[in-house]
Design an enzyme around this catalytic site. Structure first.
Site, PDB file in Angstrom:
ATOM      1  CB  CYS A 380     -17.384 -80.000  90.203  1.00 31.06           C
ATOM      2  SG  CYS A 380     -17.040 -78.552  91.188  1.00 31.06           S
ATOM      3  CG  HIS A 506     -22.153 -79.333  90.502  1.00 28.83           C
ATOM      4  ND1 HIS A 506     -21.757 -80.588  90.886  1.00 28.83           N
ATOM      5  CD2 HIS A 506     -21.306 -78.478  91.108  1.00 28.83           C
ATOM      6  CE1 HIS A 506     -20.710 -80.497  91.689  1.00 28.83           C
ATOM      7  NE2 HIS A 506     -20.419 -79.228  91.845  1.00 28.83           N
ATOM      8  CD  GLU A 508     -24.388 -82.434  89.272  1.00 32.35           C
ATOM      9  OE1 GLU A 508     -23.994 -81.970  88.183  1.00 32.35           O
ATOM     10  OE2 GLU A 508     -23.681 -82.446  90.303  1.00 32.35           O
TER      11      GLU A 508
HETATM   12  N1  GLN Z   1     -12.791 -79.702  95.679  1.00 36.85           N
HETATM   13  C1  GLN Z   1     -12.969 -78.935  94.476  1.00 36.85           C
HETATM   14  C2  GLN Z   1     -13.135 -77.460  94.768  1.00 36.85           C
HETATM   15  O1  GLN Z   1     -13.515 -77.073  95.855  1.00 36.85           O
HETATM   16  C3  GLN Z   1     -14.143 -79.466  93.670  1.00 36.85           C
HETATM   17  C4  GLN Z   1     -15.458 -79.281  94.336  1.00 36.85           C
HETATM   18  C5  GLN Z   1     -16.569 -80.093  93.731  1.00 36.85           C
HETATM   19  O2  GLN Z   1     -16.320 -81.062  93.024  1.00 36.85           O
HETATM   20  N2  GLN Z   1     -17.811 -79.769  94.046  1.00 36.85           N
HETATM   21  O3  GLN Z   1     -12.924 -76.646  93.923  1.00 36.85           O
END
Ligand code: GLN
Length: 531
Positions: A380, A506, A508
Site C-alpha cells: 500500500c 493488502h 495480509e
Molecule cells: N496513505 C496512502 C493512501 O491513503 C496509503 C494508505 C495505506 O498504506 N493503507 O493512499
C-alpha cells in the site's frame, strides 16, 4: 435455532479476549459446527477507520470493505468465518441508528431509553447473525465494570432470559496474577470481577484464567468455590508465545467438551485438530530462521501491523521456518541510513501508513533493497513509496512525490483520482474492501498466485498516476497487476532481482496459518535463499 456463547473480560484489558474467542470458534468448528463471531465495541466512534493506529492498533478490513477492530482478523485467521460489517458493532453505531429511527418517527413519539431501545438494537445485531450458523460467538469489548459496556451486558442478560437455558452460555476471561514478593497466586481480582457480573444478573459458567504460572488444584478449587463455577470449568489460559497453540491448550483441558455439554450439542470423540498440532510442531521444532526487517511508521506499537506480522509468520509456516521480526522505525532510517540498520536482515517489508512522517526513510529503504538485491515486499504506502523511489532515482524525476505529502507537487506520480478530489471528510472516503486484479504472466506475482485473476482487499485513497505509466515502464518497472479495466495499478515489480514486489492492496488480510497469502510465502522463500 442457533446457540449463543458470550465472552466477557474482567480485571484488566489486553488479556487476549479476541484470540480466546477465535480459539473457541476453532474448537467448535473442529466438532463440525458452523460458527460466526462478532465483536461489540463499547466506544462511541462509528467505526475504527479514523482512529489512530497508536491508540487502537491495526484497522482490519473485511471483504465488504468495512474498517473494523483487529480482533476480526483473529476470527478470520482462526476460523472459516467470513466477516462483514455485521460482525463488528460499536456503541456509536448503535446510538446512531436508534437516533436516526427516532428522527424518522419510527418510535411513534415514545421516550427513547437505554432499556429497551438501545438494548433492543444491540440484541438484534446479535440475533441477526444467527440465521445460517449453529453457534454465534459474541465477544463483548472492554472490561466488566466499565460504564461503557453496561448496555451490552444488559442486552446479553436479556438474551439469556429470552432463550432456553441450554441455548446461551457465558464465558468470562479473567486475570489470575502471581505476586512475586508474596510468591502467591491471587484469586481476589477474579472473585470481584465475577461478583460484578453476578450483580447485573450474568452467571458465567466457564472461567478462562489468564496466568503466568500453571494454576494448582487448590487455586482452581478456590476460584470454583468463590465464583460459583464447577472446578473443571476453571480453565487455565497460560501465557504462550505462540497464539496458534491456544486452541490446543484449551482442548487439552476439555474446554470444547464442557462448552458443548453445556449447550447440549453433540461432541465428536476425535475433533479435527491435527492441523493446529502441525503448525505448532513446525514453529516449535524448526531449526530454520529468517530475519525480516519491518520498516514502518507505527513500529512502536505491537498491534499496529498485526496482520502483517501474522502473514509473515504464515509465510514462515509455509516454508517450514520461523520468522524473526527486526522492527525499524522509518524515521530512524532517515537519521542513521539503511546500511547499518538493515545489515543483518534477509528481506524487508514496508507496510502501509498515512501521513508524511517517516516516508523519506521508507523511500531510502526501498532504494537500498533495489540496489543491493535484498528481497522486498511493499504494501500500500509501500507501493506508493516504491513508485516515488523509482521515479526519482531511476527515471530522473527528481521532484516525484505523492500529492498526499506534497499537494502542489510538479511530478505527482501518486495522486488522487479526479472523483476523489472533491473529498471533504475523512471517514468512509477510501477505496475499501475487495477488488479484482489481473496479473501478467511471467511475473513473481503470477508464480506466487498461480492464476490470472485475483481478489484482494484495499484501504487507501491515493493511486499510481497512470500518466507516468510509460515513462516508468520504459525504465524497467513491471506493472504486474492491473484492475481489469486497466485504469488502476495494483502490483509493481522489478526484474533482475531476487524478489521485488509491491502491492496497492493488502494481501495480509486474507492470510491464514494454514493458507499463507501467496505473496508472503513466496517472499519468505526468497528471503530464505538470501541467508
Ligand atoms: N496513505 C496512502 C493512501 O491513503 C496509503 C494508505 C495505506 O498504506 N493503507 O493512499
Amino acid at each position: 435455532m442457533s446457540k449463543f456463547i458470550f465472552i466477557t473480560g474482567g480485571v484488566v484489558s489486553s488479556l487476549g479476549k479476541g484470540i480466546a474467542s477465535a480459539s473457541i470458534g476453532a474448537l467448535m468448528e473442529s466438532h463440525g459446527y458452523k460458527i460466526t463471531i462478532l465483536k461489540l465495541d463499547p466506544y462511541i466512534n462509528v467505526d475504527p477507520g479514523t482512529m489512530s493506529p497508536f491508540q487502537h492498533g491495526e484497522v482490519y478490513v473485511t471483504e465488504d470493505g468495512t474498517e473494523t477492530d483487529l480482533d476480526l482478523g483473529h476470527y478470520e485467521r482462526f476460523t472459516n468465518t467470513k466477516t462483514t460489517k455485521s460482525n463488528n458493532t460499536t456503541s456509536g453505531q448503535i446510538y446512531n441508528s436508534v437516533i436516526q429511527k427516532e428522527r424518522e418517527g419510527k418510535y411513534l413519539g415514545k421516550t427513547i431509553q437505554v432499556v429497551p431501545h438501545i438494548t433492543d438494537e444491540i440484541k438484534s445485531k446479535i440475533t441477526d447473525l444467527s440465521k445460517d450458523v449453529d453457534i454465534v460467538i459474541c465477544e463483548i469489548g472492554g472490561t466488566v465494570g466499565d460504564i461503557e459496556s453496561l448496555p451490552f451486558l444488559e442486552s446479553i442478560r436479556q438474551l439469556h432470559l429470552q432463550h432456553n437455558t441450554k441455548d446461551t452460555l457465558f464465558i468470562h476471561l479473567t486475570l489470575v496474577p502471581y505476586i512475586k514478593a508474596a510468591e502467591e497466586t491471587k484469586t481476589k481480582p477474579t472473585q470481584h470481577s465475577v461478583a460484578s457480573l453476578r450483580q447485573i444478573g450474568i452467571l458465567p459458567r466457564i472461567l478462562l484464567c489468564r496466568t503466568e504460572k500453571p494454576l494448582s488444584d487448590d487455586i482452581k478449587e478456590k476460584i470454583a468455590l468463590f465464583c460459583n463455577i464447577k472446578k473443571e470449568a476453571v480453565i487455565e489460559a497460560i501465557d504462550t508465545d505462540l497464539i496458534y497453540e491456544i486452541p490446543l491448550i484449551f482442548h487439552k483441558q476439555g474446554l470444547d467438551k464442557i462448552i458443548l455439554e453445556f449447550l447440549d450439542m453433540k461432541i465428536k470423540t476425535n475433533p479435527g485438530l491435527s492441523r493446529w498440532g502441525n503448525i505448532v510442531k513446525i514453529l516449535r521444532t524448526t531449526e530454520k530462521d529468517v530475519k525480516i526487517g519491518v520498516v514502518g511508521k507505527y513500529i512502536k506499537l505491537q498491534d499496529s501491523y498485526k496482520s502483517i506480522y501474522e502473514a509473515l509468520t504464515h509465510g514462515g509456516i509455509a516454508n517450514k521456518c520461523r520468522v524473526k521480526f527486526i522492527k525499524i522505525d522509518s524515521e530512524t532510517i532517515e537519521k542513521e541510513g539503511p546500511e547499518k540498520l538493515l545489515k543483518d536482515v534477509n528481506g524487508v517489508i514496508v507496510p502501509g501508513g498515512f501521513g508524511i512522517r517517516g516516508v523519506e526513510g521508507m523511500i531510502e529503504t526501498i532504494r537500498y533493497c533495489r540496489e543491493k538485491q535484498i528481497p522486498f515486499l511493499g504494501i500500500c504506502l509501500g507501493l506508493q513509496c516504491t513508485i516515488i523511489e523509482f521515479a526519482r532515482h531511476v527515471c530522473g524525476l527528481e521532484k516525484a512525490h505523492s500529492t498526499e505529502f506534497q499537494p502542489e507537487c510538479p511530478q505527482p506520480v501518486v495522486c488522487l483520482l479526479d472523483e476523489q478530489k472533491m473529498m471533504t471528510k475523512l471517514g468512509g472516503t477510501m477505496r475499501l474492501g475487495s477488488y479484482p486484479c489481473k496479473i501478467a504472466k511471467g511475473t513473481f506475482s503470477f508464480k506466487a498466485y498461480g492464476k490470472e485473476l485475483i481478489h484482494e482487499r484495499h484501504r487507501h485513497r491515493w493511486e499510481f498516476n497512470v500518466a507516468y505509466f510509460e515513462e516508468l515502464e520504459k525504465k524497467g518497472m513491471v506493472f504486474a497487476g492491473l484492475s481489469p479495466d486497466r485504469k488502476l495499478v495494483e502490483i509493481v515489480e522489478l526484474k533482475n532481482h531476487p524478489f521485488f514486489v509491491a502491492t496497492q492492496f493488502h494481501p495480509e488480510f486474507k492470510s491464514k496459518p494454514f493458507a499463507s497469502a501467496p505473496l508472503f510465502s513466496y517472499f519468505i522463500k526468497a528471503c530464505l535463499n538470501n541467508r
